[in-house]
Motif scaffolding. Structure first.
Motif, mmCIF file in Angstrom:
data_model
loop_
_atom_site.group_PDB
_atom_site.id
_atom_site.type_symbol
_atom_site.label_atom_id
_atom_site.label_comp_id
_atom_site.label_asym_id
_atom_site.label_seq_id
_atom_site.Cartn_x
_atom_site.Cartn_y
_atom_site.Cartn_z
ATOM 1 N N GLN A 98 0.834 -1.210 0.000
ATOM 2 C CA GLN A 98 0.000 0.000 0.000
ATOM 3 C C GLN A 98 0.868 1.261 0.000
ATOM 4 O OE1 GLN A 98 -2.573 -0.965 3.311
ATOM 5 N NE2 GLN A 98 -4.212 -1.689 1.944
ATOM 6 N N ALA A 99 2.079 1.150 0.530
ATOM 7 C CA ALA A 99 2.995 2.307 0.541
ATOM 8 C C ALA A 99 3.366 2.731 -0.885
ATOM 9 C CB ALA A 99 4.245 1.975 1.338
ATOM 10 N N TYR A 100 3.175 1.843 -1.862
ATOM 11 C CA TYR A 100 3.394 2.195 -3.271
ATOM 12 C C TYR A 100 2.169 2.906 -3.850
ATOM 13 C CZ TYR A 100 7.591 -0.719 -3.917
ATOM 14 O OH TYR A 100 8.852 -1.243 -3.862
ATOM 15 N N GLY A 101 1.135 3.076 -3.060
ATOM 16 C CA GLY A 101 -0.091 3.696 -3.564
ATOM 17 C C GLY A 101 -1.012 2.691 -4.236
ATOM 18 N N ILE A 102 -0.670 1.400 -4.120
ATOM 19 C CA ILE A 102 -1.503 0.363 -4.745
ATOM 20 C C ILE A 102 -2.683 0.066 -3.825
ATOM 21 C CG2 ILE A 102 -1.541 -2.056 -5.517
ATOM 22 C CD1 ILE A 102 1.491 -1.738 -6.101
ATOM 23 N N ARG A 103 -3.888 0.063 -4.381
ATOM 24 C CA ARG A 103 -5.083 -0.157 -3.560
ATOM 25 C C ARG A 103 -5.721 -1.520 -3.823
ATOM 26 N NH1 ARG A 103 -3.172 2.000 -0.513
ATOM 27 N NH2 ARG A 103 -2.959 4.201 -0.148
ATOM 28 N N SER A 104 -5.563 -2.008 -5.035
ATOM 29 C CA SER A 104 -6.228 -3.273 -5.369
ATOM 30 C C SER A 104 -5.295 -4.449 -5.051
ATOM 31 C CB SER A 104 -6.596 -3.250 -6.862
ATOM 32 O OG SER A 104 -7.170 -4.473 -7.201
ATOM 33 N N ILE A 105 -5.581 -5.112 -3.941
ATOM 34 C CA ILE A 105 -4.735 -6.227 -3.486
ATOM 35 C C ILE A 105 -5.621 -7.437 -3.204
ATOM 36 C CG2 ILE A 105 -3.131 -7.034 -1.690
ATOM 37 C CD1 ILE A 105 -2.415 -4.060 -1.197
ATOM 38 N N THR A 106 -5.201 -8.593 -3.700
ATOM 39 C CA THR A 106 -5.933 -9.840 -3.436
ATOM 40 C C THR A 106 -5.077 -10.725 -2.538
ATOM 41 O OG1 THR A 106 -7.080 -9.746 -5.558
ATOM 42 C CG2 THR A 106 -6.880 -11.915 -4.552
ATOM 43 N N CYS A 107 -5.692 -11.353 -1.550
ATOM 44 C CA CYS A 107 -4.969 -12.308 -0.690
ATOM 45 C C CYS A 107 -5.560 -13.701 -0.904
ATOM 46 C CB CYS A 107 -5.111 -11.942 0.784
ATOM 47 S SG CYS A 107 -4.280 -10.411 1.206
ATOM 48 N N VAL A 108 -4.684 -14.666 -1.053
ATOM 49 C CA VAL A 108 -5.121 -16.059 -1.239
ATOM 50 C C VAL A 108 -4.338 -16.946 -0.288
ATOM 51 C CG1 VAL A 108 -5.350 -17.969 -2.877
ATOM 52 C CG2 VAL A 108 -5.573 -15.625 -3.700
ATOM 53 N N ALA A 109 -5.021 -17.885 0.358
ATOM 54 C CA ALA A 109 -4.326 -18.838 1.227
ATOM 55 C C ALA A 109 -4.986 -20.199 1.077
ATOM 56 C CB ALA A 109 -4.378 -18.401 2.679
ATOM 57 N N VAL A 110 -4.210 -21.239 1.340
ATOM 58 C CA VAL A 110 -4.811 -22.568 1.324
ATOM 59 C C VAL A 110 -5.649 -22.737 2.594
ATOM 60 C CG1 VAL A 110 -4.404 -25.050 1.142
ATOM 61 C CG2 VAL A 110 -2.781 -23.454 0.071
ATOM 62 N N HIS A 111 -5.033 -22.506 3.748
ATOM 63 C CA HIS A 111 -5.686 -22.855 5.012
ATOM 64 C C HIS A 111 -6.087 -21.607 5.825
ATOM 65 C CE1 HIS A 111 -4.281 -26.868 4.110
ATOM 66 N NE2 HIS A 111 -3.026 -26.469 4.115
ATOM 67 N N ALA A 112 -7.386 -21.437 6.004
ATOM 68 C CA ALA A 112 -7.929 -20.265 6.712
ATOM 69 C C ALA A 112 -7.953 -20.534 8.219
ATOM 70 C CB ALA A 112 -9.342 -19.987 6.199
ATOM 71 N N VAL A 113 -6.781 -20.558 8.828
ATOM 72 C CA VAL A 113 -6.724 -20.849 10.273
ATOM 73 C C VAL A 113 -7.331 -19.687 11.071
ATOM 74 C CG1 VAL A 113 -5.194 -21.243 12.250
ATOM 75 C CG2 VAL A 113 -4.770 -22.427 10.083
ATOM 76 N N PHE A 114 -6.971 -18.463 10.765
ATOM 77 C CA PHE A 114 -7.515 -17.245 11.367
ATOM 78 C C PHE A 114 -7.699 -17.338 12.889
ATOM 79 C CE2 PHE A 114 -8.885 -16.479 6.920
ATOM 80 C CZ PHE A 114 -8.233 -15.280 6.753
ATOM 81 N N ALA A 115 -6.605 -17.121 13.592
ATOM 82 C CA ALA A 115 -6.640 -17.117 15.058
ATOM 83 C C ALA A 115 -7.282 -15.818 15.566
ATOM 84 C CB ALA A 115 -5.214 -17.228 15.594
ATOM 85 N N ASP A 116 -8.044 -15.923 16.617
ATOM 86 C CA ASP A 116 -8.655 -14.755 17.304
ATOM 87 C C ASP A 116 -9.280 -13.766 16.301
ATOM 88 O OD1 ASP A 116 -7.787 -15.907 19.678
ATOM 89 O OD2 ASP A 116 -5.803 -14.998 19.458
ATOM 90 N N GLN A 117 -8.747 -12.514 16.294
ATOM 91 C CA GLN A 117 -9.332 -11.441 15.471
ATOM 92 C C GLN A 117 -8.665 -11.318 14.106
ATOM 93 O OE1 GLN A 117 -11.941 -9.124 16.268
ATOM 94 N NE2 GLN A 117 -12.234 -10.852 17.631
ATOM 95 N N ALA A 118 -7.907 -12.344 13.707
ATOM 96 C CA ALA A 118 -7.071 -12.214 12.502
ATOM 97 C C ALA A 118 -7.888 -11.875 11.249
ATOM 98 C CB ALA A 118 -6.294 -13.506 12.280
#
Ligand code: R5P
Length: 292
Positions: free
Chosen positions: A237-257
């Motif tokens: 985002q520091a490059y001014g880029i706003r469109s970012i996609t995140c992909v993961a195999v395993h959605a562990v998501f601890a607590d508030q992640a």
């Protein structure tokens, strides 16, 4: 595997069970896990298991709370006459502690695999975090099959993201990023990450200027605290880029992640359904069914 097979799903994996039973004409097993007020558990199986093979489908995220019910389910099935126990664990926990990082630490990946090997006759999983271990055969004493979601992830990226630039947020993600980049014919970069604690990481990003019209797609095997992704997003985002996609195999998501990650303002998040989660957009159940 004959039709003498009963399939049980534990902790929300019903869709896998239904799909597997429909595809292979296996019997759906009926199991109840009762949790007492003191958090002890009691397993009750209401299916005839005499001389049957049994498959348990359970993802082993939150492993400490799930492991006792899983082992009780296996023991109960055995006591009812079941002969062969298979485990389909789309997410296999504890794989990241594959070395004693500090003096006095244990190597949990070994202990977890050896415990499962005692109870099951075979195991199938999807993209386990193999880094210092090169194969599950080094950990399990039973046949262990690894399935890869890279083709399905590459297809999803191809359909959803125009001109993707794959970014692996650390060296350990490179095996996934390289495979997906190859299939989707996209360029990729790997970030240098330093982890200071469970929740503190720093990232050094390679230069992005040479990909001005690309959409960054962060790709990792696991999102747990989300800090690895969030730190990398901050740099992009520091490059001014706003469109970012995140992909993961395993959605562990601890607590508030999950909430913390969404607050960064990313445009898209997609995970595979190896762990059932609202971010699941890539269905890998067909991989598992084909492999059984
Ligand atoms: C570790 O090397 C994995 O590939 C992931 O990068 C890591 O597990 C992510 O953890 P967290 O979300 O807690 O930063």
């Amino acid at each position: 595997m004959s039709n003498n097979t009963v399939v049980f799903s534990l902790f929300g994996m019903e869709k896998y069970r239904e799909a597997l039973c429909a595809a292979k004409r296996h019997e759906s097993g009926i199991i109840d896990i009762h949790i007492f007020p003191d958090k002890e558990t009691l397993v009750k199986i209401e299916t005839d298991l005499r001389n049957k093979s049994v498959i348990f489908i359970v993802s082993t995220d939150r492993p400490n709370e799930k492991i006792m019910p899983i082992l009780q389910a296996v023991e109960t099935a055995r006591s009812l006459g079941a002969k062969n126990m298979g485990l389909i664990a789309p997410y296999l926990a504890y794989m990241r502690q594959d070395i004693a990082f500090h003096e006095g630490e244990g190597v949990s990946s070994q202990y977890f695999a050896s415990l499962l090997s005692t109870y099951f006759d075979w195991v199938i999983t999807v993209d386990p975090h193999l880094h210092r271990w090169h194969s599950l055969d080094q950990l399990f004493n039973i046949p262990a099959k690894v399935l890869h979601a890279d083709r399905l992830i590459a297809e999803w990226i191809k359909q959803q993201v125009a001109k993707p630039l794959l970014i692996g947020p650390d060296m350990e993600s490179s095996q996934w990023v390289e495979a997906i980049a190859k299939t989707s014919q996209a360029p990729y970069l790997i970030v240098e990450k330093t982890r200071f604690s469970d929740t503190k990481v720093s990232a050094t990003l390679p230069k992005l200027e040479q990909y001005p019209d690309h959409t960054p797609v962060l790709m990792d095997d696991i999102i747990s605290t989300g800090k690895t992704m969030i730190e990398t997003i901050r740099h992009i985002q520091a490059y001014g880029i706003r469109s970012i996609t995140c992909v993961a195999v395993h959605a562990v998501f601890a607590d508030q992640a999950y909430e913390d990650l969404m607050k960064t303002g990313i445009s898209e998040l997609a995970t595979c359904n190896t762990i059932i989660h609202p971010s699941n957009k890539i269905d890998v159940s067909s991989l598992v069914i084909d492999a059984v």
